[in-house]
Design a protein around this motif. Sequence first.
Motif, PDB file in Angstrom:
ATOM      1  N   ALA A   6       0.831  -1.205   0.000  1.00  0.00           N
ATOM      2  CA  ALA A   6       0.000   0.000   0.000  1.00  0.00           C
ATOM      3  C   ALA A   6       0.869   1.259   0.000  1.00  0.00           C
ATOM      4  O   ALA A   6       0.584   2.228  -0.712  1.00  0.00           O
ATOM      5  N   ILE A   7       1.959   1.244   0.771  1.00  0.00           N
ATOM      6  CA  ILE A   7       2.859   2.407   0.832  1.00  0.00           C
ATOM      7  C   ILE A   7       3.505   2.641  -0.520  1.00  0.00           C
ATOM      8  O   ILE A   7       3.565   3.773  -1.004  1.00  0.00           O
ATOM      9  N   ARG A   8       3.984   1.589  -1.155  1.00  0.00           N
ATOM     10  CA  ARG A   8       4.661   1.744  -2.446  1.00  0.00           C
ATOM     11  C   ARG A   8       3.698   2.148  -3.562  1.00  0.00           C
ATOM     12  O   ARG A   8       4.119   2.620  -4.600  1.00  0.00           O
ATOM     13  N   ALA A   9       2.396   1.999  -3.333  1.00  0.00           N
ATOM     14  CA  ALA A   9       1.400   2.438  -4.319  1.00  0.00           C
ATOM     15  C   ALA A   9       1.154   3.942  -4.238  1.00  0.00           C
ATOM     16  O   ALA A   9       0.465   4.501  -5.094  1.00  0.00           O
ATOM     17  N   ILE A  10       1.715   4.610  -3.242  1.00  0.00           N
ATOM     18  CA  ILE A  10       1.542   6.055  -3.078  1.00  0.00           C
ATOM     19  C   ILE A  10       2.843   6.733  -3.509  1.00  0.00           C
ATOM     20  O   ILE A  10       3.859   6.655  -2.810  1.00  0.00           O
ATOM     21  N   PRO A  11       2.848   7.388  -4.659  1.00  0.00           N
ATOM     22  CA  PRO A  11       4.087   7.965  -5.201  1.00  0.00           C
ATOM     23  C   PRO A  11       4.813   8.904  -4.239  1.00  0.00           C
ATOM     24  O   PRO A  11       6.042   8.924  -4.210  1.00  0.00           O
ATOM     25  N   GLU A  12       4.085   9.650  -3.430  1.00  0.00           N
ATOM     26  CA  GLU A  12       4.712  10.599  -2.513  1.00  0.00           C
ATOM     27  C   GLU A  12       5.536   9.918  -1.423  1.00  0.00           C
ATOM     28  O   GLU A  12       6.341  10.564  -0.769  1.00  0.00           O
ATOM     29  N   LEU A  13       5.348   8.625  -1.253  1.00  0.00           N
ATOM     30  CA  LEU A  13       6.087   7.899  -0.219  1.00  0.00           C
ATOM     31  C   LEU A  13       7.196   7.013  -0.796  1.00  0.00           C
ATOM     32  O   LEU A  13       7.886   6.327  -0.051  1.00  0.00           O
ATOM     33  N   ASN A  14       7.379   7.034  -2.112  1.00  0.00           N
ATOM     34  CA  ASN A  14       8.343   6.138  -2.739  1.00  0.00           C
ATOM     35  C   ASN A  14       9.789   6.380  -2.328  1.00  0.00           C
ATOM     36  O   ASN A  14      10.603   5.472  -2.371  1.00  0.00           O
ATOM     37  N   ASP A  15      10.129   7.604  -1.924  1.00  0.00           N
ATOM     38  CA  ASP A  15      11.521   7.866  -1.553  1.00  0.00           C
ATOM     39  C   ASP A  15      11.780   7.713  -0.051  1.00  0.00           C
ATOM     40  O   ASP A  15      12.890   7.939   0.413  1.00  0.00           O
ATOM     41  N   MET A  16      10.771   7.296   0.704  1.00  0.00           N
ATOM     42  CA  MET A  16      10.951   7.085   2.136  1.00  0.00           C
ATOM     43  C   MET A  16      11.792   5.824   2.369  1.00  0.00           C
ATOM     44  O   MET A  16      11.552   4.790   1.753  1.00  0.00           O
ATOM     45  N   ALA A  17      12.779   5.925   3.249  1.00  0.00           N
ATOM     46  CA  ALA A  17      13.611   4.768   3.582  1.00  0.00           C
ATOM     47  C   ALA A  17      12.786   3.771   4.386  1.00  0.00           C
ATOM     48  O   ALA A  17      12.140   4.145   5.367  1.00  0.00           O
ATOM     49  N   ILE A  18      12.795   2.514   3.958  1.00  0.00           N
ATOM     50  CA  ILE A  18      12.020   1.476   4.642  1.00  0.00           C
ATOM     51  C   ILE A  18      12.923   0.286   4.949  1.00  0.00           C
ATOM     52  O   ILE A  18      13.649  -0.206   4.079  1.00  0.00           O
ATOM     53  N   VAL A  19      12.839  -0.157   6.211  1.00  0.00           N
ATOM     54  CA  VAL A  19      13.577  -1.345   6.641  1.00  0.00           C
ATOM     55  C   VAL A  19      12.572  -2.299   7.278  1.00  0.00           C
ATOM     56  O   VAL A  19      11.806  -1.908   8.161  1.00  0.00           O
ATOM     57  N   ALA A  20      12.564  -3.535   6.823  1.00  0.00           N
ATOM     58  CA  ALA A  20      11.740  -4.580   7.435  1.00  0.00           C
ATOM     59  C   ALA A  20      12.646  -5.390   8.358  1.00  0.00           C
ATOM     60  O   ALA A  20      13.724  -5.824   7.952  1.00  0.00           O
ATOM     61  N   VAL A  21      12.208  -5.546   9.602  1.00  0.00           N
ATOM     62  CA  VAL A  21      12.944  -6.354  10.569  1.00  0.00           C
ATOM     63  C   VAL A  21      12.027  -7.520  10.910  1.00  0.00           C
ATOM     64  O   VAL A  21      10.938  -7.325  11.425  1.00  0.00           O
ATOM     65  N   THR A  22      12.480  -8.738  10.579  1.00  0.00           N
ATOM     66  CA  THR A  22      11.576  -9.882  10.670  1.00  0.00           C
ATOM     67  C   THR A  22      12.258 -11.143  11.166  1.00  0.00           C
ATOM     68  O   THR A  22      13.467 -11.323  10.992  1.00  0.00           O
ATOM     69  N   GLY A  23      11.459 -11.992  11.746  1.00  0.00           N
ATOM     70  CA  GLY A  23      11.919 -13.315  12.149  1.00  0.00           C
ATOM     71  C   GLY A  23      11.741 -14.336  11.035  1.00  0.00           C
ATOM     72  O   GLY A  23      12.142 -15.494  11.175  1.00  0.00           O
ATOM     73  N   LEU A  24      11.125 -13.928   9.930  1.00  0.00           N
ATOM     74  CA  LEU A  24      10.926 -14.839   8.798  1.00  0.00           C
ATOM     75  C   LEU A  24      12.235 -15.021   8.039  1.00  0.00           C
ATOM     76  O   LEU A  24      13.012 -14.079   7.892  1.00  0.00           O
ATOM     77  N   ASP A  25      12.457 -16.225   7.528  1.00  0.00           N
ATOM     78  CA  ASP A  25      13.658 -16.431   6.724  1.00  0.00           C
ATOM     79  C   ASP A  25      13.366 -16.019   5.280  1.00  0.00           C
ATOM     80  O   ASP A  25      12.203 -15.834   4.905  1.00  0.00           O
ATOM     81  N   PRO A  26      14.418 -15.842   4.455  1.00  0.00           N
ATOM     82  CA  PRO A  26      14.213 -15.364   3.085  1.00  0.00           C
ATOM     83  C   PRO A  26      13.231 -16.210   2.265  1.00  0.00           C
ATOM     84  O   PRO A  26      12.447 -15.672   1.465  1.00  0.00           O
TER      85      PRO A  26
END
Length: 190
Positions: free
Chosen positions: A124-144
């Motif tokens: 949803a965030i990436r579908a909003i052009p105004e937010l495309n340059d925001m730095a995003i980090v996912a921190v997860t317990g899921l493996d690749p």
Amino acid sequence: MLEGRVTFKARDLRLFGTLVERLLFNPAMRANSRQDKADGDSAGSAKAAAPAGSEPPLSILVVEDSSALRRLYELTLARWPFPVRITTASDGHEALIRLGLQRPDMLIADLNMTKLDGFHMLDAIRAIPELNDMAIVAVTGLDPKEILERGGVPEGVRVLPKPIPFGELQVIAAEVAATRVPRSASQQGL
């Protein structure tokens, strides 16, 4: 707390995206947010003040469904050697609303959450052009492999493993702080 996983359809994500866009560009909503802050409403927010004449603090939105981990983020990030303003959300839905009220410099998000999970929130965030340059980090317990099986994350999202690698997050945040372009109040959402 909800048990199991709640699924959202594409229509729901479009509605969330529309809500965030309206909040980003609706002066009345921003005015209400400013009034709430003036009245002392600080729910979900921890702030570090910047010294007069210095750069404004790096704004970080932390999205994590565990209240203990949200508190750990707040305590640890507040000790970084540069000023930060930390806002938290307990799920993707709350995060989208917060993004509509104020656009942070950086988003740190869990992927595996109840209600609206990190995968759908990031889409949803990436579908909003105004937010495309925001730095995003996912921190997860899921493996690749599990991340790929669940659809992966959008391009440009950095994925770090749990336990939370605060040292790596600090390096990323320092890079974001050093390269951020000052935004006008309307671009920040306030």
